[in-house]
Structure formats: C-alpha cells, structure tokens
Design a protein around this motif. Structure first.
Motif, PDB file in Angstrom:
ATOM      1  N   THR A 131      38.808  38.793  32.830  1.00  0.00           N
ATOM      2  CA  THR A 131      37.699  37.851  32.652  1.00  0.00           C
ATOM      3  C   THR A 131      36.600  38.442  31.774  1.00  0.00           C
ATOM      4  O   THR A 131      35.897  37.714  31.076  1.00  0.00           O
ATOM      5  N   ASN A 152      42.075  35.919  37.015  1.00  0.00           N
ATOM      6  CA  ASN A 152      40.906  36.132  37.873  1.00  0.00           C
ATOM      7  C   ASN A 152      40.543  37.598  38.031  1.00  0.00           C
ATOM      8  O   ASN A 152      39.549  37.918  38.680  1.00  0.00           O
ATOM      9  N   SER A 154      36.792  30.477  42.374  1.00  0.00           N
ATOM     10  CA  SER A 154      38.035  31.223  42.132  1.00  0.00           C
ATOM     11  C   SER A 154      38.147  32.331  43.161  1.00  0.00           C
ATOM     12  O   SER A 154      37.166  32.676  43.834  1.00  0.00           O
ATOM     13  N   THR A 214      34.947  34.213  44.583  1.00  0.00           N
ATOM     14  CA  THR A 214      33.782  33.892  43.758  1.00  0.00           C
ATOM     15  C   THR A 214      33.303  32.483  44.072  1.00  0.00           C
ATOM     16  O   THR A 214      34.095  31.535  44.051  1.00  0.00           O
ATOM     17  N   LEU A 264      40.510  36.185  44.094  1.00  0.00           N
ATOM     18  CA  LEU A 264      41.451  37.206  43.659  1.00  0.00           C
ATOM     19  C   LEU A 264      42.001  37.941  44.871  1.00  0.00           C
ATOM     20  O   LEU A 264      41.256  38.606  45.589  1.00  0.00           O
TER      21      LEU A 264
END
Length: 527
Positions: free
Chosen positions: A174, A169, A110, A279, A112
């Motif tokens: 999270t 995200n 992922s 990530t 951001l």
C-alpha cells in the motif's frame, strides 16, 4: 454637527496620528489573522490526515497471557527432566473465526490477516545469502546484540513464509515499497501452494510466473516437502539492515507470500493467525470500535490494541501548532488592546479642551465616546484591508516555521522515549520479514517473547507480526505532513473583523473613562 462627520474630519485632519494608529493596528491585526489562518490550516491538515490515514486495530495474543503460560510451562519442565522441547512452546496463534468476527463489524475499510513460518530450501530454489550469513556464530551473536536488534538466531530456515489474505492490504504494497511486477498478488481466490516471490529471488533461481519449486517444513520433528507455484513476482525498493542479512530467513528478499491456508499447513496449524490488523474508515469511531471488539474476544487471552497513541504522536506537531496559534490570537489581541488604549489615552488627553467644549455645548458623553470609536473604526477598516493582504504571507512563513520546529521537537522526544533497544528487537520488531515495514523500509515482525518459543524447533514458526510494529508501519505509510497550506478565507476575515471591533471598543472605553467622568467646567478650567 453629527459625531460621525466629526470623526471623519478629525481622521483626515490629523494625518500623522491616523498613520500611527493605522500602522500599529495593522501590525496587531496581521498577527491576529496569522494566528487564525494557522489554526484553521492546522485543523484542516489534522482532519485530512485522519481521513487519509484512517485508524488501525490489531488483534493478537495478550503478552500477559503468553508470559503466564511460559511461566507455567517452565515450572512444569523443571519438575520433569523428561519433558520434551515442545512442552515449553507457547501458542501465539489466534483462531481465524475470532479475527473474522471483529473484521466483519461495521466501519471496517480493510483488514490484514497474517500467519508466518519458516521453511528450508528444496529442489528448484536456493535462498539469497550474504557474506555475513556464513560468518561465525559468535560474530553473528555479537552483531545481533547491538542496538537491541532482534538477532538472527531467533529465526531458522532459508525462507519466511508469510501467509496473508491479500497482499494489496500489506503495508509494504500500500505504501509502494513493494510492487507486483509480474503476475498477480495474493487474493481471496489464490489457491493453496501458490506463491508470490521477490524479483531478486526469482532472478537468482531463474524462476518466472508459472514456475514451481519445493520447500521443506518441519513440524514436531517431521519434515514435509511442499511444491509451490509462482503466481506473482514483486519488486521491492526497501532497504535491508545488516542484522537481516545475517540470516537467510530474515532477509526480506527471501520472503515468500502465500495464502493463509498454505502458511498454516506448513506450521501444522488449521485456521489460525499470528495477527490481524484491521483498518477503520472513520478514525473518530476508533474508541467505540475497540470497545465493541473487546466484547467479542476473551480479553484474558487476546488483546485489542489501537493505533490511537501512535496516531496522536504523528499529529502532535499539528496539534501543538493549533494550540500555539490560539495562544497567539489571545495574547496579540490582549497586547493590541493595551497598546491601542495607551495611544488613545495620550490622544484623548491632548483633546481635553475639545471634549470640554463639546460637553458644554450639550453633546452627550455617549456621542463623544462614539466619535472616538468611529475614528478608531475608520483606522481599523483600513488596517483590516492591509492585514488581509499580508496575512497569507505572514501566516505561511510563521506556520511552517512552527511546524518545522514542532516536528523536530516531537521527533527528538520520540527517539529519546524509544531508546536504542526499541528497534527491531522490541515489540513488533524482529528478524524475520513480515507483512509490515518500518518507515525506512526494513521489516518489523517479531515479538521479543517469541524467541523463547520458536527457537525450540529447527524449522519453527517465524516470530509473529502485527502488534505495535504493524500499526506503526501502517501509520507511517501515509505521507508525512511537512508543510501547512495557509489560505485566507471569508470566515477568517469575519473573525478578524469581530476581534478588531472588540479591541477598538475596549480601547476606546478604557481611554475615555478618565475624561468623561469629569465635568465640562473642570475640563476647561484645567486648560
């Protein structure tokens, strides 16, 4: 008579000696087994933590580049008194295409992207203020200097606009600190000028999903009004610092999430970011990913920073325990071999006459040593069973005590290294709420250098997020490991058996050397 049968008869006949050897051997093997199980538990915890936490890489403008540009602009400004304030502004943005090039590499789970700015209240909305926000500027400045806080004077405006590619995200979401209570969060399909606001801000202004309000953004002296539509409302359980409450835009309750395009438009930018946090799915590939990412950017202008050091610091207690447990096994095994050797030496000396008779009857030295070893082997088997029964209890108790002690030591060292000035005012920390939170739920977004570039405009860019603060929050969002789950496995028992056999064999050989070298006549005559 067979030497194995003799060993069995001697073991049964000499009950006190057998009991002593069993108790000593059991104590030794219990601590050996505890060391083995603690080591396995620590390694398993590290492995699980790696898979759960992942690894983060942050792309941002190089601090060295920013400092060099500021120095150039400062020299340029000093040579011309007519230079405008905008000439001293240093760009801290990253091209969206550059960030996507890295985010689209293999192994990314992922990412951001964030772009932040500040705006003023327009029709239909008012910022949530605190009593401290109306205090005098001197008082505000005094408070902001305490503890190295970023200071509310770094950010102006009523709201912080945080543009993201997906709120799902954002570490605040999270980790569960923020939760969408109504509507939807920001996604790739979110339209321009759609916003997600806090429940406190919605309640204070009687806003709901579908409501609209206006904000004002000022770029290069030109004020523009934007109409935002509420598509989602989030509820936050984060705590707020006094420094954040001293300025409306720094108050997390006044943080408004939009898509990247909306935030860029309000900043007067196009397809730019303040930071990109990526990530990875496999932490073991972090180093190779960073090397690959650096090849895709201009390293003189941008920097790629990994969470490796922070991640290692988080797992330092477990790594310490793993090393300690290995030392326990080695030291206990050596000490055990020495203790058993001394006990067996005393026992063998008492049996000098028995040894002399056996040797005079033609029994080989190898079989006599084999008898001694067989006697100790029987004791070892019993001790292994006892150690296996008690190993879990001792391992859990000792392991968790070591973890608690190591965690306290690591935390103290970390606090001493961080110092009081490395809070929100340091890299990755600041006044304006951003995409990432610290472990206590407070925001961490601005860079110390940003104060020199953003204070020029009445409604300038909010301090950029990401950096080390972003990685710290993403790392700390994982559940802290405060307990070891020590379980006995077949592999541990097998290792214990191997170590026990080695200890028994070494002890028997060392104890038998002095007698076995003598001749039967010398042994019998000495008695």
């Amino acid at each position: 008579m067979n030497f194995l049968k003799r060993a069995w008869l001697v073991t049964i006949a000499k009950k006190s000696r057998t009991l002593l050897l069993t108790l000593v051997t059991s104590a030794i093997l219990i601590f050996v087994l505890a060391g083995l199980t603690i080591n396995n538990a620590a390694n398993t915890a590290v492995k699980n933590a790696k898979s759960q936490t992942g690894a983060t890489v942050t792309l941002q403008v190089s601090r060295d580049y920013m400092m060099s540009q500021m120095e150039k602009n400062r020299d340029s400004s000093s040579s011309s008194s007519s230079s405008s304030s905008s000439s001293t502004t240093v760009s801290t943005t990253i091209p969206l295409a550059t960030a996507k090039k890295i985010a689209e590499k293999g192994g990314v789970s992922s990412y951001l992207f964030t772009a932040t700015t500040t705006v003023s209240a327009g029709d239909g909305i008012s910022a949530i203020s605190s009593s401290s926000s109306s205090s005098s500027s001197s008082s505000s400045d005094s408070d902001s200097d305490k503890g190295g806080q970023g200071g509310p004077q770094m950010v102006t405006g009523d709201f912080t606009i945080t543009g993201v590619n997906a709120t799902a995200n954002v570490s605040e979401f999270t980790s569960g600190t923020n939760k969408i209570s109504k509507g939807t969060g920001i996604t790739n399909s979110t339209a321009d000028n759609e916003a997600v606001i806090s429940s406190d801000l919605a309640k204070a202004n009687s806003l709901s999903v579908g409501s609209t309000f206006k904000v004002k953004a000022t770029v290069d002296g030109t004020e523009t009004t934007y109409t935002l539509k509420v598509v989602g409302i989030y509820k936050s359980s984060s705590t707020v610092t006094s420094a954040q409450l001293q300025n409306n835009a720094s108050n997390p309750q006044n943080n408004i999430y939009t898509n990247l395009t909306t935030a860029d438009t309000m900043k007067g930018e196009t397809d730019t970011l303040d930071s990109a946090t990526i990530t990875l799915s496999d932490p073991s590939k972090l180093s190779s990913f960073v090397k690959s990412a650096k090849k895709s950017i201009d390293t003189s202008k941008y920097s790629v920073t990994s969470s490796d050091e922070i991640y290692k610091q988080m797992l330092q207690p477990l790594n310490n325990i793993s090393k300690i447990s290995k030392n326990i096994v080695i030291l206990v095994a050596i000490a055990g071999a020495v203790i058993l050797t001394l006990i067996i030496i005393l026992s063998v000396r008492e049996r000098r006459y028995e040894i002399g008779v056996l040797m005079s009857l033609g029994e080989s030295r190898i079989k006599i040593i084999g008898q001694f070893f067989a006697e100790l082997f029987i004791v070892t088997l019993i001790s292994i069973a006892i150690a296996s029964a008690a190993g879990n209890v001792v391992g859990n108790t000792l392991g968790n005590q070591l973890l608690s002690s190591s965690s306290s030591t690591t935390q103290t060292t970390s606090q001493q290294n961080d110092g009081p000035g490395n809070g929100q005012g340091g890299p990755g920390g600041g006044g304006a709420p951003d995409q990432d939170n610290n472990s206590d739920g407070t925001s961490s977004s601005s860079s110390a250098d940003s104060s020199n570039t953003n204070s020029q405009k009445p409604s300038g860019k909010a301090p950029s997020g990401g950096g080390m603060g972003g990685m710290m929050s993403m790392t700390k969002s994982s559940k802290e490991i405060d307990k070891l789950n020590v379980k006995l496995s077949v592999g541990d028992v097998a290792k214990l058996g191997g170590i026990a056999l080695i200890i028994s064999f070494v002890s028997t050989i060392l104890a038998s050397i002095g007698i076995i070298r003598m001749k039967p006549k010398d042994i019998l005559s000495s008695n």
